[in-house]
Design a protein around this motif. Structure first.
Motif, mmCIF file in Angstrom:
data_model
loop_
_atom_site.group_PDB
_atom_site.id
_atom_site.type_symbol
_atom_site.label_atom_id
_atom_site.label_comp_id
_atom_site.label_asym_id
_atom_site.label_seq_id
_atom_site.Cartn_x
_atom_site.Cartn_y
_atom_site.Cartn_z
ATOM 1 N N ASP A 108 1.770 -5.511 4.055
ATOM 2 C CA ASP A 108 1.091 -4.731 3.017
ATOM 3 C C ASP A 108 1.431 -3.250 3.192
ATOM 4 O O ASP A 108 1.323 -2.715 4.297
ATOM 5 C CB ASP A 108 -0.434 -4.896 3.111
ATOM 6 N N GLU A 109 1.832 -2.611 2.103
ATOM 7 C CA GLU A 109 2.134 -1.173 2.172
ATOM 8 C C GLU A 109 0.849 -0.380 2.352
ATOM 9 O O GLU A 109 -0.197 -0.741 1.801
ATOM 10 C CB GLU A 109 2.852 -0.720 0.900
ATOM 11 N N PRO A 110 0.913 0.700 3.119
ATOM 12 C CA PRO A 110 -0.284 1.530 3.294
ATOM 13 C C PRO A 110 -0.654 2.238 1.996
ATOM 14 O O PRO A 110 0.186 2.441 1.125
ATOM 15 C CB PRO A 110 0.132 2.552 4.353
ATOM 16 N N GLU A 111 -1.923 2.578 1.898
ATOM 17 C CA GLU A 111 -2.394 3.428 0.796
ATOM 18 C C GLU A 111 -2.273 4.869 1.283
ATOM 19 O O GLU A 111 -2.610 5.179 2.424
ATOM 20 C CB GLU A 111 -3.850 3.116 0.475
ATOM 21 N N TRP A 112 -1.811 5.747 0.408
ATOM 22 C CA TRP A 112 -1.574 7.147 0.771
ATOM 23 C C TRP A 112 -2.397 8.072 -0.105
ATOM 24 O O TRP A 112 -2.549 7.825 -1.294
ATOM 25 C CB TRP A 112 -0.094 7.494 0.569
ATOM 26 N N ILE A 113 -2.855 9.168 0.495
ATOM 27 C CA ILE A 113 -3.505 10.227 -0.266
ATOM 28 C C ILE A 113 -3.207 11.554 0.417
ATOM 29 O O ILE A 113 -3.214 11.651 1.645
ATOM 30 C CB ILE A 113 -5.029 10.005 -0.413
#
Length: 129
Positions: A57-62
């Motif tokens: 799963d790709e990480p969530e970025w902010i």
């Protein structure tokens, strides 16, 4: 030594004269995602490493700026094993020039980790594997 994990909820208002635009923040995220962990000579990006850690799963970025205009990029994901799930959040702090960054804070299941733990975590990615 303890660290402080800044929440995007504490961000600099977007109408502040020192605030980056959304496009600038997306570019900053790309800079971190496409870079490597310190001393990682494997050719894998931070996003590659985290995607592997998060079982594909790709990480969530902010990206956001704290009230004192320091720019941070947070990556979020879940590590899954037979023992259950662990929520991981990494925080990268950018230099004033936006050309350098450091992994400065980490949360595991919402608990802040100390500098030694963060350093050990990052050093695991410096191996060529």
């Amino acid at each position: 030594m303890s660290t402080r994990f800044y929440s995007p909820d504490e961000r600099l208002p977007s109408n502040d004269e020192n605030a980056f635009s959304e496009d600038e923040l997306y570019s900053i995220i790309d800079l971190i995602r496409d870079s490597s962990f310190l001393d990682d000579n494997s050719g894998f990006s931070i996003e590659d490493r985290l995607t592997d850690l998060f079982c594909g799963d790709e990480p969530e970025w902010i990206a956001f700026q704290s009230p004192d205009a320091v720019c941070y990029v947070n990556a979020y994901g879940v590590i899954r094993s037979d023992d259950g799930e662990v929520r991981l959040a990494l925080q990268f702090e950018l230099s004033d020039s936006l050309e350098e960054f450091m992994l400065t804070a980490m949360l595991i299941d919402g608990l802040e980790q100390d500098e030694d733990f963060i350093s050990d975590f990052e050093s695991r990615f410096s191996l060529d594997n």
